[in-house]
Design a protein around this motif. Structure first.
Motif, PDB file in Angstrom:
ATOM      1  N   THR A  37     -22.150 -19.038  -0.654  1.00  0.00           N
ATOM      2  CA  THR A  37     -20.725 -19.405  -0.657  1.00  0.00           C
ATOM      3  C   THR A  37     -19.864 -18.188  -1.020  1.00  0.00           C
ATOM      4  O   THR A  37     -19.173 -18.174  -2.047  1.00  0.00           O
ATOM      5  N   PRO A  38     -19.923 -17.130  -0.228  1.00  0.00           N
ATOM      6  CA  PRO A  38     -19.137 -15.934  -0.556  1.00  0.00           C
ATOM      7  C   PRO A  38     -17.642 -16.215  -0.484  1.00  0.00           C
ATOM      8  O   PRO A  38     -17.173 -16.924   0.423  1.00  0.00           O
ATOM      9  N   ARG A  39     -16.915 -15.703  -1.440  1.00  0.00           N
ATOM     10  CA  ARG A  39     -15.459 -15.875  -1.461  1.00  0.00           C
ATOM     11  C   ARG A  39     -14.743 -14.536  -1.272  1.00  0.00           C
ATOM     12  O   ARG A  39     -13.663 -14.333  -1.790  1.00  0.00           O
ATOM     13  N   GLN A  40     -15.394 -13.679  -0.560  1.00  0.00           N
ATOM     14  CA  GLN A  40     -14.803 -12.364  -0.351  1.00  0.00           C
ATOM     15  C   GLN A  40     -14.549 -12.106   1.132  1.00  0.00           C
ATOM     16  O   GLN A  40     -15.248 -12.625   1.999  1.00  0.00           O
ATOM     17  N   SER A  41     -13.539 -11.349   1.370  1.00  0.00           N
ATOM     18  CA  SER A  41     -13.215 -10.886   2.730  1.00  0.00           C
ATOM     19  C   SER A  41     -12.611  -9.494   2.590  1.00  0.00           C
ATOM     20  O   SER A  41     -12.364  -9.026   1.469  1.00  0.00           O
ATOM     21  N   THR A  42     -12.401  -8.842   3.689  1.00  0.00           N
ATOM     22  CA  THR A  42     -11.796  -7.505   3.624  1.00  0.00           C
ATOM     23  C   THR A  42     -10.528  -7.474   4.471  1.00  0.00           C
ATOM     24  O   THR A  42     -10.446  -8.155   5.505  1.00  0.00           O
ATOM     25  N   PRO A  43      -9.558  -6.691   4.034  1.00  0.00           N
ATOM     26  CA  PRO A  43      -8.330  -6.574   4.838  1.00  0.00           C
ATOM     27  C   PRO A  43      -8.580  -5.696   6.053  1.00  0.00           C
ATOM     28  O   PRO A  43      -9.534  -4.907   6.101  1.00  0.00           O
ATOM     29  N   GLY A  44      -7.722  -5.823   7.035  1.00  0.00           N
ATOM     30  CA  GLY A  44      -7.812  -4.950   8.203  1.00  0.00           C
ATOM     31  C   GLY A  44      -7.413  -3.527   7.850  1.00  0.00           C
ATOM     32  O   GLY A  44      -6.640  -3.280   6.923  1.00  0.00           O
ATOM     33  N   GLU A  45      -7.976  -2.576   8.591  1.00  0.00           N
ATOM     34  CA  GLU A  45      -7.630  -1.172   8.372  1.00  0.00           C
ATOM     35  C   GLU A  45      -6.227  -0.897   8.907  1.00  0.00           C
ATOM     36  O   GLU A  45      -5.762  -1.531   9.846  1.00  0.00           O
ATOM     37  N   ARG A  46      -5.598   0.078   8.291  1.00  0.00           N
ATOM     38  CA  ARG A  46      -4.275   0.489   8.770  1.00  0.00           C
ATOM     39  C   ARG A  46      -4.426   1.314  10.048  1.00  0.00           C
ATOM     40  O   ARG A  46      -5.356   2.103  10.200  1.00  0.00           O
ATOM     41  N   GLY A  47      -3.517   1.120  10.957  1.00  0.00           N
ATOM     42  CA  GLY A  47      -3.522   1.920  12.178  1.00  0.00           C
ATOM     43  C   GLY A  47      -3.080   3.348  11.892  1.00  0.00           C
ATOM     44  O   GLY A  47      -2.339   3.615  10.944  1.00  0.00           O
ATOM     45  N   GLN A  48      -3.551   4.258  12.712  1.00  0.00           N
ATOM     46  CA  GLN A  48      -3.215   5.670  12.530  1.00  0.00           C
ATOM     47  C   GLN A  48      -1.750   5.920  12.882  1.00  0.00           C
ATOM     48  O   GLN A  48      -1.215   5.368  13.848  1.00  0.00           O
ATOM     49  N   VAL A  49      -1.104   6.736  12.078  1.00  0.00           N
ATOM     50  CA  VAL A  49       0.291   7.119  12.325  1.00  0.00           C
ATOM     51  C   VAL A  49       0.345   8.629  12.435  1.00  0.00           C
ATOM     52  O   VAL A  49      -0.190   9.347  11.582  1.00  0.00           O
ATOM     53  N   ARG A  50       0.969   9.110  13.485  1.00  0.00           N
ATOM     54  CA  ARG A  50       1.022  10.552  13.724  1.00  0.00           C
ATOM     55  C   ARG A  50       2.376  10.963  14.268  1.00  0.00           C
ATOM     56  O   ARG A  50       3.027  10.208  14.993  1.00  0.00           O
ATOM     57  N   THR A  51       2.759  12.172  13.936  1.00  0.00           N
ATOM     58  CA  THR A  51       3.902  12.801  14.594  1.00  0.00           C
ATOM     59  C   THR A  51       3.340  13.821  15.568  1.00  0.00           C
ATOM     60  O   THR A  51       2.526  14.669  15.187  1.00  0.00           O
ATOM     61  N   LEU A  52       3.751  13.724  16.822  1.00  0.00           N
ATOM     62  CA  LEU A  52       3.209  14.584  17.868  1.00  0.00           C
ATOM     63  C   LEU A  52       4.281  15.529  18.400  1.00  0.00           C
ATOM     64  O   LEU A  52       5.451  15.160  18.517  1.00  0.00           O
ATOM     65  N   ARG A  53       3.850  16.727  18.706  1.00  0.00           N
ATOM     66  CA  ARG A  53       4.720  17.694  19.406  1.00  0.00           C
ATOM     67  C   ARG A  53       4.190  17.834  20.826  1.00  0.00           C
ATOM     68  O   ARG A  53       3.030  18.163  21.041  1.00  0.00           O
ATOM     69  N   LEU A  54       5.051  17.554  21.783  1.00  0.00           N
ATOM     70  CA  LEU A  54       4.674  17.623  23.190  1.00  0.00           C
ATOM     71  C   LEU A  54       5.277  18.873  23.814  1.00  0.00           C
ATOM     72  O   LEU A  54       6.450  19.189  23.586  1.00  0.00           O
ATOM     73  N   GLU A  55       4.477  19.543  24.604  1.00  0.00           N
ATOM     74  CA  GLU A  55       4.939  20.749  25.283  1.00  0.00           C
ATOM     75  C   GLU A  55       4.405  20.727  26.704  1.00  0.00           C
ATOM     76  O   GLU A  55       3.202  20.586  26.930  1.00  0.00           O
ATOM     77  N   LEU A  56       5.297  20.832  27.659  1.00  0.00           N
ATOM     78  CA  LEU A  56       4.905  20.747  29.067  1.00  0.00           C
ATOM     79  C   LEU A  56       4.836  22.136  29.684  1.00  0.00           C
ATOM     80  O   LEU A  56       5.773  22.918  29.598  1.00  0.00           O
ATOM     81  N   LYS A  57       3.683  22.422  30.285  1.00  0.00           N
ATOM     82  CA  LYS A  57       3.530  23.633  31.089  1.00  0.00           C
ATOM     83  C   LYS A  57       3.250  23.191  32.515  1.00  0.00           C
ATOM     84  O   LYS A  57       2.322  22.432  32.763  1.00  0.00           O
ATOM     85  N   LEU A  58       4.068  23.662  33.426  1.00  0.00           N
ATOM     86  CA  LEU A  58       3.948  23.212  34.805  1.00  0.00           C
ATOM     87  C   LEU A  58       2.590  23.576  35.393  1.00  0.00           C
ATOM     88  O   LEU A  58       2.011  24.612  35.077  1.00  0.00           O
ATOM     89  N   LEU A  59       2.113  22.701  36.258  1.00  0.00           N
ATOM     90  CA  LEU A  59       0.865  22.954  36.982  1.00  0.00           C
ATOM     91  C   LEU A  59       1.222  23.298  38.423  1.00  0.00           C
ATOM     92  O   LEU A  59       1.674  22.447  39.181  1.00  0.00           O
ATOM     93  N   ALA A  60       1.061  24.546  38.799  1.00  0.00           N
ATOM     94  CA  ALA A  60       1.383  24.986  40.153  1.00  0.00           C
ATOM     95  C   ALA A  60       0.366  26.027  40.591  1.00  0.00           C
ATOM     96  O   ALA A  60      -0.211  26.747  39.767  1.00  0.00           O
ATOM     97  N   ASP A  61       0.145  26.096  41.899  1.00  0.00           N
ATOM     98  CA  ASP A  61      -0.761  27.115  42.439  1.00  0.00           C
ATOM     99  C   ASP A  61      -0.108  28.487  42.390  1.00  0.00           C
ATOM    100  O   ASP A  61      -0.738  29.487  42.050  1.00  0.00           O
ATOM    101  N   VAL A  62       1.171  28.517  42.748  1.00  0.00           N
ATOM    102  CA  VAL A  62       1.883  29.788  42.909  1.00  0.00           C
ATOM    103  C   VAL A  62       3.180  29.758  42.115  1.00  0.00           C
ATOM    104  O   VAL A  62       3.953  28.801  42.214  1.00  0.00           O
ATOM    105  N   GLY A  63       3.412  30.782  41.317  1.00  0.00           N
ATOM    106  CA  GLY A  63       4.674  30.923  40.611  1.00  0.00           C
ATOM    107  C   GLY A  63       5.507  32.014  41.251  1.00  0.00           C
ATOM    108  O   GLY A  63       5.000  33.105  41.544  1.00  0.00           O
ATOM    109  N   ILE A  64       6.776  31.728  41.510  1.00  0.00           N
ATOM    110  CA  ILE A  64       7.681  32.718  42.106  1.00  0.00           C
ATOM    111  C   ILE A  64       8.498  33.333  40.987  1.00  0.00           C
ATOM    112  O   ILE A  64       9.264  32.648  40.307  1.00  0.00           O
TER     113      ILE A  64
END
Length: 335
Positions: free
Chosen positions: A135-162
């Protein structure tokens, strides 16, 4: 508007809590534990989407959050998992952890990268039953979800740069060989953001070209928008270095060539070693053929080009001699 950097926050969903419950039915006075586990929280996933071309949407949508999962319930009912949140991003996006500087992903088309992991659901008391603890009377809470601050940087993908100095005719060339419609005018810095276009040599051969805004002296140290422009050249496989044969500021084409080459070398030695194809634009401004050939010969000598090193005279405005330039680019890309 072309946006190539952004800061966003991603919050994964928390896991649901486990439940403490015992079976209670008529004629079953001592039912066992039947508390279910909590569901798993949703993750936040970055997706390389070819239909997205800039990071502009992230200027207005800075927080991406998955929902919390359901808690467990009695009668061995497990909580429902919450759905993942998908973030469409342009291929070529570099995703960094803003706090640690860690590169999380270099996103390519079709990639799915978990940038915030959802929390696991907690255990209900049914999970803890044993021969010595019925007759266990124990349970566990759910884990907290991960929280992050992200820095996004876009570099174009092209075959040829002019590349080239401002007003060398880069946008005109891009418009001449692709269906791109960059802004074109007779003054420097018409193009204030990189432009992409696809040149179709034939139904089975295509090249992705990027018009990189004009470089100026000091770009490698950040003059003008130097760093913003130079980083987009890094992923191209071949460079078309476009020279104006008759610059409006009366500068010398060879000197302009050296200015751009110097900025490439200062910004990144590896960038300066990329395969380069030199093209001389606006030959239609010199109608006398003998004078044109003399200028081209002088330019070859000033640039110290060997006999086997090509230099392509073109007129982007009239599309004259553009086809041989594209064929040379195709061979260089596939080499």
């Amino acid at each position: 508007m072309f946006v190539d950097s952004a800061i966003i926050e991603v919050r994964a969903g928390d896991g649901g809590d486990g439940c403490v419950s015992f079976r209670r039915e008529k004629y079953v006075p001592k039912g066992g534990p039947d508390g279910g586990d909590g569901g798993d929280g949703g993750s936040v996933i970055a997706v390389g989407d070819p239909n997205v071309s800039t990071l502009m949407d992230f200027r207005h949508h800075r927080v991406w959050q998955a929902k919390r999962a359901e808690d467990g319930r009695g009668a061995d009912q497990y909580g429902a998992d919450s759905e993942d949140v998908l973030i469409p991003m342009p291929p070529g996006t570099l995703i960094y952890d803003a706090e640690t500087g860690e590169l999380i992903a270099d996103l390519r088309e079709g990639d799915r990268v978990v940038v915030a992991k959802g929390g696991r659901g907690g255990f209900g008391n049914d999970h803890f039953k044993s021969s010595t603890n019925q007759t266990p009377r124990q349970s566990t809470p759910g884990e907290r979800g991960q929280v992050r601050t992200l820095r996004l940087e876009l570099k174009l993908l092209a075959d040829v740069g002019i590349i080239g100095m401002p007003n060398a005719g880069k946008s005109t060339l891009l418009a001449a060989v692709t269906r791109a419609m960059p802004k074109i005018a007779d003054y420097p810095f018409t193009t204030l953001s990189p432009q992409l276009g696809i040149a179709e040599l034939d139904p089975e051969r295509r090249l992705v070209l990027a018009d990189i805004p004009g470089l100026i002296e000091g770009a490698a140290s950040g003059a003008g928008l130097g760093h913003e422009f130079l980083k987009h050249i890094e992923r191209t496989r071949v460079l078309i270095h476009l020279l104006d044969i008759q610059p409006s500021d009366e500068s010398r084409p060879a000197d302009n060539y050296l200015v751009v080459r110097r900025e490439l070398e200062l910004y990144s030695p590896a960038l300066a070693e990329k395969r380069e194809i030199i093209a001389v634009n606006k030959i239609d401004l010199i109608p006398d053929e003998s004078e044109l050939q003399a200028r081209i010969a002088d330019l070859r000598r000033e640039l110290r080009l060997g006999g086997n090193e090509p230099l392509f005279p073109i007129s982007a405005a009239s599309r004259k001699y553009v086809r041989p330039l594209l064929e040379a680019c195709w061979k260089a890309v596939k080499a």
